[in-house]
Design a protein around this motif. Structure first.
Motif, PDB file in Angstrom:
ATOM      1  N   LEU A 175      -0.845  -9.632   5.728  1.00 18.50           N
ATOM      2  CA  LEU A 175      -0.233  -8.356   5.356  1.00 18.50           C
ATOM      3  C   LEU A 175       0.868  -7.971   6.341  1.00 18.50           C
ATOM      4  O   LEU A 175       1.958  -7.554   5.950  1.00 18.50           O
ATOM      5  N   ALA A 176       0.601  -8.144   7.632  1.00 20.15           N
ATOM      6  CA  ALA A 176       1.605  -7.813   8.643  1.00 20.15           C
ATOM      7  C   ALA A 176       2.811  -8.738   8.519  1.00 20.15           C
ATOM      8  O   ALA A 176       3.948  -8.294   8.656  1.00 20.15           O
ATOM      9  N   GLN A 177       2.567 -10.024   8.225  1.00 17.15           N
ATOM     10  CA  GLN A 177       3.682 -10.960   8.063  1.00 17.15           C
ATOM     11  C   GLN A 177       4.523 -10.590   6.844  1.00 17.15           C
ATOM     12  O   GLN A 177       5.749 -10.628   6.888  1.00 17.15           O
ATOM     13  N   GLU A 178       3.869 -10.217   5.751  1.00 12.85           N
ATOM     14  CA  GLU A 178       4.592  -9.803   4.550  1.00 12.85           C
ATOM     15  C   GLU A 178       5.415  -8.540   4.824  1.00 12.85           C
ATOM     16  O   GLU A 178       6.548  -8.414   4.360  1.00 12.85           O
TER      17      GLU A 178
ATOM     18  N   ALA B 244       9.425  -8.155   4.663  1.00 12.14           N
ATOM     19  CA  ALA B 244      10.058  -7.104   3.858  1.00 12.14           C
ATOM     20  C   ALA B 244      11.061  -6.321   4.703  1.00 12.14           C
ATOM     21  O   ALA B 244      12.174  -6.046   4.253  1.00 12.14           O
ATOM     22  N   LEU B 245      10.681  -5.979   5.915  1.00 25.68           N
ATOM     23  CA  LEU B 245      11.605  -5.260   6.799  1.00 25.68           C
ATOM     24  C   LEU B 245      12.807  -6.132   7.155  1.00 25.68           C
ATOM     25  O   LEU B 245      13.945  -5.661   7.146  1.00 25.68           O
TER      26      LEU B 245
ATOM     27  N   ALA C 109       9.478   3.728   3.902  1.00 22.50           N
ATOM     28  CA  ALA C 109       9.908   3.662   2.503  1.00 22.50           C
ATOM     29  C   ALA C 109      10.011   2.210   2.033  1.00 22.50           C
ATOM     30  O   ALA C 109       9.621   1.892   0.906  1.00 22.50           O
ATOM     31  N   VAL C 110      10.514   1.330   2.880  1.00 20.37           N
ATOM     32  CA  VAL C 110      10.605  -0.095   2.531  1.00 20.37           C
ATOM     33  C   VAL C 110       9.214  -0.653   2.272  1.00 20.37           C
ATOM     34  O   VAL C 110       8.983  -1.353   1.284  1.00 20.37           O
TER      35      VAL C 110
ATOM     36  N   LYS D 187       8.280  -2.189  -1.260  1.00 20.80           N
ATOM     37  CA  LYS D 187       8.145  -3.641  -1.365  1.00 20.80           C
ATOM     38  C   LYS D 187       6.726  -4.149  -1.207  1.00 20.80           C
ATOM     39  O   LYS D 187       6.386  -5.205  -1.735  1.00 20.80           O
ATOM     40  N   GLU D 188       5.894  -3.423  -0.463  1.00 16.94           N
ATOM     41  CA  GLU D 188       4.532  -3.887  -0.198  1.00 16.94           C
ATOM     42  C   GLU D 188       3.463  -2.954  -0.751  1.00 16.94           C
ATOM     43  O   GLU D 188       2.280  -3.181  -0.545  1.00 16.94           O
ATOM     44  N   ASP D 189       3.897  -1.872  -1.421  1.00 15.20           N
ATOM     45  CA  ASP D 189       2.975  -0.909  -2.025  1.00 15.20           C
ATOM     46  C   ASP D 189       1.993  -0.338  -0.993  1.00 15.20           C
ATOM     47  O   ASP D 189       0.806  -0.185  -1.262  1.00 15.20           O
ATOM     48  N   LEU D 190       2.510  -0.037   0.195  1.00 14.40           N
ATOM     49  CA  LEU D 190       1.670   0.520   1.261  1.00 14.40           C
ATOM     50  C   LEU D 190       1.829   2.031   1.321  1.00 14.40           C
ATOM     51  O   LEU D 190       2.950   2.539   1.325  1.00 14.40           O
ATOM     52  N   GLU D 191       0.718   2.724   1.385  1.00 14.89           N
ATOM     53  CA  GLU D 191       0.726   4.174   1.580  1.00 14.89           C
ATOM     54  C   GLU D 191       1.159   4.461   3.022  1.00 14.89           C
ATOM     55  O   GLU D 191       1.115   3.587   3.888  1.00 14.89           O
TER      56      GLU D 191
END
Length: 75
Positions: free
Chosen positions: A12-15, A19-20, A37-38, A42-46
């Motif tokens: 998850l951190a690598q993804e 993305a960043l 916001a990115v 891109k990763e659907d993270l709250e």
């Protein structure tokens, strides 16, 4: 530790880092709000998860801060 001396990232951190990196132009930077916001887009993270990932990337040396803006280390 990985070959570059940094401990490996979770998938998850690598993804999130990927993305960043795809958003920040070389030598560019993002505000924390832009980074959140990115990761939301891109990763659907709250927001709390995005904050946690940003903090982990910062602690592990993948991101650094200059005048309250985030930059990538050599990627």
């Amino acid at each position: 530790m990985g070959p570059n001396g940094k401990s490996p990232l979770t998938s998850l951190a690598q993804e999130a880092l990927d993305a960043l990196a795809s958003t920040i132009p070389p030598g560019g930077e993002l505000t924390y709000e832009q980074a959140y916001a990115v990761l939301a887009e891109k990763e659907d993270l709250e927001r709390p998860a995005a904050e946690d990932i940003i903090e982990r990337l910062y602690i592990k040396g993948h991101l650094y801060e200059v005048e309250e803006k985030l930059r990538l280390t050599d990627y």
